[in-house]
Design a protein around this motif. Structure first.
Motif, PDB file in Angstrom:
ATOM      1  N   HIS A  34       0.831  -1.200   0.000  1.00 12.12           N
ATOM      2  CA  HIS A  34       0.000   0.000   0.000  1.00 12.12           C
ATOM      3  C   HIS A  34       0.869   1.255   0.000  1.00 12.12           C
ATOM      4  N   MET A  35       0.221   2.392  -0.200  1.00 12.19           N
ATOM      5  CA  MET A  35       0.859   3.694  -0.044  1.00 12.19           C
ATOM      6  C   MET A  35      -0.099   4.554   0.782  1.00 12.19           C
ATOM      7  N   VAL A  36       0.397   5.646   1.295  1.00  6.63           N
ATOM      8  CA  VAL A  36      -0.402   6.520   2.147  1.00  6.63           C
ATOM      9  C   VAL A  36      -0.796   7.765   1.356  1.00  6.63           C
ATOM     10  N   GLY A  37      -1.999   8.260   1.614  1.00  8.17           N
ATOM     11  CA  GLY A  37      -2.458   9.456   0.932  1.00  8.17           C
ATOM     12  C   GLY A  37      -3.506  10.188   1.746  1.00  8.17           C
ATOM     13  N   LEU A  38      -3.928  11.326   1.232  1.00 11.05           N
ATOM     14  CA  LEU A  38      -4.900  12.194   1.884  1.00 11.05           C
ATOM     15  C   LEU A  38      -6.067  12.401   0.941  1.00 11.05           C
ATOM     16  N   ILE A  39      -7.290  12.184   1.415  1.00  5.05           N
ATOM     17  CA  ILE A  39      -8.465  12.406   0.580  1.00  5.05           C
ATOM     18  C   ILE A  39      -8.645  13.909   0.396  1.00  5.05           C
ATOM     19  N   VAL A  40      -8.764  14.328  -0.864  1.00  4.77           N
ATOM     20  CA  VAL A  40      -8.943  15.744  -1.190  1.00  4.77           C
ATOM     21  C   VAL A  40     -10.267  15.931  -1.927  1.00  4.77           C
ATOM     22  N   ALA A  41     -10.714  17.168  -2.029  1.00  2.00           N
ATOM     23  CA  ALA A  41     -11.970  17.474  -2.701  1.00  2.00           C
ATOM     24  C   ALA A  41     -11.854  17.183  -4.191  1.00  2.00           C
ATOM     25  N   SER A  42     -12.944  16.688  -4.766  1.00  2.00           N
ATOM     26  CA  SER A  42     -12.977  16.450  -6.206  1.00  2.00           C
ATOM     27  C   SER A  42     -14.177  17.174  -6.791  1.00  2.00           C
ATOM     28  N   ASP A  43     -14.116  17.445  -8.067  1.00  2.00           N
ATOM     29  CA  ASP A  43     -15.197  18.169  -8.717  1.00  2.00           C
ATOM     30  C   ASP A  43     -16.343  17.265  -9.137  1.00  2.00           C
ATOM     31  N   LEU A  53      -4.602  12.370  -2.688  1.00  2.00           N
ATOM     32  CA  LEU A  53      -3.295  12.983  -2.912  1.00  2.00           C
ATOM     33  C   LEU A  53      -2.262  12.021  -2.320  1.00  2.00           C
ATOM     34  N   ARG A  54      -1.461  11.416  -3.201  1.00  2.00           N
ATOM     35  CA  ARG A  54      -0.490  10.414  -2.755  1.00  2.00           C
ATOM     36  C   ARG A  54       0.710  11.081  -2.096  1.00  2.00           C
ATOM     37  N   CYS A  55       1.152  10.518  -0.988  1.00  2.00           N
ATOM     38  CA  CYS A  55       2.329  11.039  -0.281  1.00  2.00           C
ATOM     39  C   CYS A  55       3.628  10.675  -0.987  1.00  2.00           C
ATOM     40  N   VAL A  56       3.616   9.639  -1.808  1.00  2.00           N
ATOM     41  CA  VAL A  56       4.829   9.170  -2.463  1.00  2.00           C
ATOM     42  C   VAL A  56       5.335  10.164  -3.501  1.00  2.00           C
ATOM     43  N   ASP A  57       4.423  10.716  -4.292  1.00  3.15           N
ATOM     44  CA  ASP A  57       4.850  11.570  -5.395  1.00  3.15           C
ATOM     45  C   ASP A  57       4.115  12.910  -5.476  1.00  3.15           C
ATOM     46  N   GLY A  58       3.168  13.158  -4.600  1.00  2.00           N
ATOM     47  CA  GLY A  58       2.459  14.435  -4.592  1.00  2.00           C
ATOM     48  C   GLY A  58       1.415  14.578  -5.680  1.00  2.00           C
ATOM     49  N   GLU A  59       1.138  13.514  -6.415  1.00  3.79           N
ATOM     50  CA  GLU A  59       0.116  13.530  -7.457  1.00  3.79           C
ATOM     51  C   GLU A  59      -1.193  12.999  -6.895  1.00  3.79           C
ATOM     52  N   TRP A  60      -2.313  13.340  -7.525  1.00  5.36           N
ATOM     53  CA  TRP A  60      -3.591  12.814  -7.083  1.00  5.36           C
ATOM     54  C   TRP A  60      -4.167  11.891  -8.140  1.00  5.36           C
ATOM     55  N   GLU A  61      -5.015  10.971  -7.661  1.00  2.00           N
ATOM     56  CA  GLU A  61      -5.701  10.023  -8.536  1.00  2.00           C
ATOM     57  C   GLU A  61      -6.974   9.569  -7.831  1.00  2.00           C
ATOM     58  N   ASP A  62      -7.975   9.192  -8.617  1.00  4.94           N
ATOM     59  CA  ASP A  62      -9.213   8.672  -8.048  1.00  4.94           C
ATOM     60  C   ASP A  62      -9.069   7.166  -7.823  1.00  4.94           C
ATOM     61  N   TYR A  63      -9.444   6.715  -6.615  1.00  7.90           N
ATOM     62  CA  TYR A  63      -9.347   5.299  -6.265  1.00  7.90           C
ATOM     63  C   TYR A  63     -10.701   4.795  -5.797  1.00  7.90           C
ATOM     64  N   ASN A  64     -10.974   3.524  -6.077  1.00  2.42           N
ATOM     65  CA  ASN A  64     -12.186   2.879  -5.609  1.00  2.42           C
ATOM     66  C   ASN A  64     -12.118   2.758  -4.092  1.00  2.42           C
ATOM     67  N   VAL A  65     -13.247   2.972  -3.418  1.00  2.20           N
ATOM     68  CA  VAL A  65     -13.259   2.915  -1.952  1.00  2.20           C
ATOM     69  C   VAL A  65     -12.919   1.524  -1.418  1.00  2.20           C
ATOM     70  N   ASN A  66     -13.048   0.475  -2.247  1.00  2.00           N
ATOM     71  CA  ASN A  66     -12.679  -0.881  -1.828  1.00  2.00           C
ATOM     72  C   ASN A  66     -11.183  -1.038  -1.623  1.00  2.00           C
ATOM     73  N   ARG A  67     -10.397  -0.102  -2.147  1.00  2.00           N
ATOM     74  CA  ARG A  67      -8.939  -0.167  -2.001  1.00  2.00           C
ATOM     75  C   ARG A  67      -8.434   0.752  -0.888  1.00  2.00           C
ATOM     76  N   LEU A  68      -9.330   1.486  -0.222  1.00  3.06           N
ATOM     77  CA  LEU A  68      -8.925   2.476   0.778  1.00  3.06           C
ATOM     78  C   LEU A  68      -9.243   2.007   2.190  1.00  3.06           C
ATOM     79  N   GLU A  69      -8.388   2.406   3.123  1.00  2.28           N
ATOM     80  CA  GLU A  69      -8.609   2.152   4.543  1.00  2.28           C
ATOM     81  C   GLU A  69      -8.216   3.428   5.300  1.00  2.28           C
TER      82      GLU A  69
END
Length: 75
Positions: A34-43, A53-69
């Motif tokens: 896994h990697m660590v990230g912060l949920i940010v606002a989306s349009d 917002l991924r902590c590894v590279d500072g980029e954001w991506e949309d992820y399915n909630v089944n992959r998040l904890e």
């Protein structure tokens, strides 16, 4: 899950991780990667996805909630 929550983004969904853990050929490092990230606002208004917002590279991506904890919920 809401904006500001600190989350783990797993490589696989929780259902897939459970199935893989039952098979001896998969190591725990692969199943629980896994990697660590912060949920940010989306349009968009996606019910099954969150923008992270991924902590590894500072980029954001949309992820399915089944992959998040949630690690630490915002207040």
């Amino acid at each position: 899950m809401q904006v500001g929550d600190l989350v783990r983004v797993y490589d696989f969904s929780h259902v897939a991780r459970k199935r893989m853990a039952a098979q001896p050929r998969w190591g725990s490092e692969q199943v629980d990667a896994h990697m660590v990230g912060l949920i940010v606002a989306s349009d968009g208004c996606a019910l099954k996805h969150r923008r992270v917002l991924r902590c590894v590279d500072g980029e954001w991506e949309d992820y399915n909630v089944n992959r998040l904890e949630v690690i630490n919920a915002s207040r």
